[in-house]
Design a protein around this motif. Structure first.
Motif, mmCIF file in Angstrom:
data_model
loop_
_atom_site.group_PDB
_atom_site.id
_atom_site.type_symbol
_atom_site.label_atom_id
_atom_site.label_comp_id
_atom_site.label_asym_id
_atom_site.label_seq_id
_atom_site.Cartn_x
_atom_site.Cartn_y
_atom_site.Cartn_z
ATOM 1 N N GLU A 65 53.250 74.999 2.474
ATOM 2 C CA GLU A 65 52.526 74.935 1.259
ATOM 3 C C GLU A 65 51.956 73.494 0.827
ATOM 4 N N ARG A 66 52.296 72.573 1.805
ATOM 5 C CA ARG A 66 51.867 71.123 1.298
ATOM 6 C C ARG A 66 50.635 70.912 2.213
ATOM 7 N N ALA A 67 50.123 71.812 3.180
ATOM 8 C CA ALA A 67 49.098 71.800 3.975
ATOM 9 C C ALA A 67 47.757 71.495 3.147
ATOM 10 N N GLY A 68 47.812 71.900 1.831
ATOM 11 C CA GLY A 68 46.690 71.720 1.036
ATOM 12 C C GLY A 68 46.438 70.230 0.529
ATOM 13 N N ARG A 69 47.497 69.389 0.867
ATOM 14 C CA ARG A 69 47.345 67.898 0.309
ATOM 15 C C ARG A 69 46.742 67.054 1.239
ATOM 16 N N TRP A 70 45.880 65.975 1.189
ATOM 17 C CA TRP A 70 45.357 65.105 1.982
ATOM 18 C C TRP A 70 44.790 65.760 3.134
ATOM 19 N N THR A 71 44.033 66.976 3.196
ATOM 20 C CA THR A 71 43.619 67.642 4.166
ATOM 21 C C THR A 71 42.629 66.731 5.041
ATOM 22 N N GLY A 72 42.936 66.315 6.342
ATOM 23 C CA GLY A 72 42.015 65.726 7.102
ATOM 24 C C GLY A 72 42.525 64.493 7.209
ATOM 25 N N PHE A 73 43.657 64.059 6.422
ATOM 26 C CA PHE A 73 44.360 62.630 6.698
ATOM 27 C C PHE A 73 45.801 62.886 7.237
ATOM 28 N N GLU A 74 46.302 61.797 7.912
ATOM 29 C CA GLU A 74 47.797 61.708 8.517
ATOM 30 C C GLU A 74 48.653 61.750 7.455
#
Ligand code: SF4
Length: 251
Positions: free
Chosen positions: A234-243
């Protein structure tokens, strides 16, 4: 800051407002209290926190589902508890509207705490949106700095974290010392599940962010939030593309 005056009366002591210090004895006391609260309900934990720390007890919320249940419970247990939101200038309009809905429903005015620079000033100073290239710095400037300042006058705050949200959060105590912000952190929902939270929202018709009905399980600033696919964390949608999966507020 200032060191408190010794030998002052109750009023003087209050005025001096010494910050809490994480002495060994105090930490042991917190650990014991945390242990005793393991079987308490979230309402009981909040009532305990208010009794123990108000008026130096507060809560920061991004108006997520967990935070909304805490606001609901506080409206019953201690509606005078100050609640604030980090208004980065990048929040969704749905999130800002939710603040109004909380006011209408509970009469609670969630305070917006803002960074010194407006989004326009901040972007002008940095030659464009910092979230695109350096989200950590953007979060530091627009959230962390504001939160640190807010924490200064407090002894304790409520956090909306659940242990089953991530491996990082699995060990969160109900009552613990927040090293980063130097105050007591109380997590009344530590033992709750996501479905407990949503059941409470449904049962009590608690207002929630309408973006959750549009595929956003976790809502942050609009530049750093996207719709998450079925089966994704569920937190995959946050800061996509960043570590980056956390804004640095919880560790
Ligand atoms: Fe900036 Fe994104 Fe952090 Fe919001 S979540 S403060 S826009 S980097």
């Amino acid at each position: 800051g200032e060191s408190p005056e010794p030998d002052e009366g109750p009023q003087g002591a209050l005025a001096a407002d010494p910050p809490l210090a994480p002495t060994e004895a105090f930490l042991a006391e917190l650990a014991e209290e945390s242990q005793q609260l393991e079987s308490a309900t979230p309402q009981e934990i909040l009532a305990w926190a208010v009794q123990r720390f108000a008026p130096k007890f507060s809560m920061a919320t991004a108006f997520g589902p967990e935070g909304m249940t805490i606001i609901h419970m506080l409206s019953e247990v201690a509606p005078e508890t100050p609640i604030f939101n980090l208004e980065t200038g990048y929040q969704f309009k749905e999130t800002l509207e939710l603040r109004e809905r909380v006011k209408d429903r509970y009469g609670i005015e969630v305070e917006f705490k803002r960074p010194e620079l407006s989004v326009q000033q901040y972007e002008a100073l940095n030659g464009g949106p910092v979230y695109k290239t350096e989200p950590n710095r953007c979060c530091f400037d627009r959230k962390l700095t504001v939160l640190k300042k807010a924490a200064k006058g407090l002894h304790a705050w409520a956090s909306a974290i659940r242990r089953d949200q991530s491996p990082d959060r699995a060990k969160a105590p109900i009552v613990g010392w927040d090293k980063k912000f130097q105050l007591v952190k109380i997590s009344p929902l530590a033992n709750s599940t996501k479905s407990d939270v949503w059941r409470m929202i449904t049962d009590h018709d608690i207002p929630y962010n309408t973006l959750h009905d549009q595929g956003y399980p976790s809502v942050g600033c609009w530049p750093c939030t996207r719709v998450v696919g079925l089966g994704e964390d569920e937190r995959a949608g946050r800061w996509t593309g960043f570590e980056k999966t956390e804004c640095g507020l919880h560790n």
